[in-house]
Design a protein around this motif. Structure first.
Motif, PDB file in Angstrom:
ATOM      1  N   LEU A  15       8.249   1.750  -3.640  1.00 53.59           N
ATOM      2  CA  LEU A  15       8.935   0.942  -4.644  1.00 53.59           C
ATOM      3  C   LEU A  15       8.052  -0.172  -5.168  1.00 53.59           C
ATOM      4  CD1 LEU A  15      12.362   0.691  -2.785  1.00 53.59           C
ATOM      5  CD2 LEU A  15      11.697   2.342  -4.549  1.00 53.59           C
ATOM      6  N   GLU A  16       7.188  -0.696  -4.278  1.00 56.62           N
ATOM      7  CA  GLU A  16       6.301  -1.792  -4.667  1.00 56.62           C
ATOM      8  C   GLU A  16       5.096  -1.835  -3.730  1.00 56.62           C
ATOM      9  OE1 GLU A  16       6.387  -6.691  -4.945  1.00 56.62           O
ATOM     10  OE2 GLU A  16       8.112  -5.639  -4.105  1.00 56.62           O
ATOM     11  N   THR A  17       3.926  -1.999  -4.312  1.00 56.31           N
ATOM     12  CA  THR A  17       2.721  -2.257  -3.528  1.00 56.31           C
ATOM     13  C   THR A  17       2.561  -3.768  -3.488  1.00 56.31           C
ATOM     14  OG1 THR A  17       1.693  -0.189  -4.207  1.00 56.31           O
ATOM     15  CG2 THR A  17       0.225  -1.911  -3.380  1.00 56.31           C
ATOM     16  N   ILE A  18       2.689  -4.349  -2.315  1.00 62.25           N
ATOM     17  CA  ILE A  18       2.636  -5.802  -2.164  1.00 62.25           C
ATOM     18  C   ILE A  18       1.193  -6.254  -2.001  1.00 62.25           C
ATOM     19  CG2 ILE A  18       3.446  -7.762  -0.778  1.00 62.25           C
ATOM     20  CD1 ILE A  18       5.844  -5.879   0.057  1.00 62.25           C
ATOM     21  N   TYR A  19       0.458  -5.619  -1.086  1.00 64.20           N
ATOM     22  CA  TYR A  19      -0.960  -5.918  -0.844  1.00 64.20           C
ATOM     23  C   TYR A  19      -1.693  -4.616  -0.583  1.00 64.20           C
ATOM     24  CZ  TYR A  19       0.378 -10.736   0.479  1.00 64.20           C
ATOM     25  OH  TYR A  19       0.862 -12.008   0.512  1.00 64.20           O
TER      26      TYR A  19
END
Length: 148
Positions: free
Chosen positions: A48-52
Motif C-alpha cells: 500500500l505504501e513504501t515508507i523507507y
C-alpha cells in the motif's frame, strides 16, 4: 520458493496473517536486501505504501488478508530491539535442537560436537555422507544443501 530470501519473507507474512491484533512487525533485514516490494508482489501481497527503502531500514505498509499491516526490516535489528534479539535467540535455539535431533536420527550419538549444518563445520560433511547413504546423492542435495 527456491529462494531463501523469498522463503523468509513468506514466513514473515504468514506470521502476520496469523496475528490477531498486531499491525506492526519489526524484523531483521533479510540478507543484504534493500527493496522488498518485488518479493511481496511475487507472494501476491499488496504494498500500500513504501515508507523507507534505505540500507539500514526498509519499511512498508502492506495488506495481508485485508488487514493493514506495517513491516519494518531493520539491519542489525537484534542489536537495537529486544523483541528481535529474543526471537533471534529462540530461533537459534530451536535450530540447534532440530540439528541435534537430526544428527541422532542418523546415528550420531555424541552430544557435542555434532553436525551443525554449516559449510565450515567438518561434522556437517559426516552428516551429509550419512544422508547420502540413506537417501542417495540426488535427494541429499535437493533436501539438505543450501544453494546460493
Amino acid at each position: 520458493l527456491n529462494n531463501k530470501a523469498l522463503l523468509d519473507l513468506s514466513l514473515f507474512v504468514e506470521l502476520l496473517k496469523n496475528s490477531e491484533s498486531h499491525t506492526v512487525a519489526l524484523v531483521g533485514k533479510i540478507g543484504g536486501m534493500r527493496r522488498y516490494q518485488p518479493y511481496f508482489e511475487m507472494l501476491g501481497i499488496s504494498v500500500l505504501e513504501t515508507i523507507y527503502e534505505e540500507p539500514e531500514r526498509s519499511s512498508y505498509r502492506i495488506s495481508v488478508d485485508d488487514k493493514d499491516q506495517t513491516i519494518h526490516f531493520i539491519r542489525n535489528g537484534d542489536e537495537i530491539f529486544f523483541p528481535i534479539a529474543f526471537a533471534s535467540i529462540i530461533g537459534k535455539y530451536l535450530r540447534e535442537l532440530f540439528m541435534f535431533s537430526f544428527n541422532q536420527s542418523l546415528g550420531f550419538k555424541e552430544k557435542i560436537p555434532y553436525g551443525s549444518g554449516y559449510r565450515h563445520d567438518s561434522k556437517t560433511y559426516e552428516l551429509i555422507q550419512a544422508l547420502k547413504k540413506r537417501f542417495g546423492e540426488k535427494k541429499t542435495k535437493e533436501c539438505f544443501l543450501r544453494s546460493r
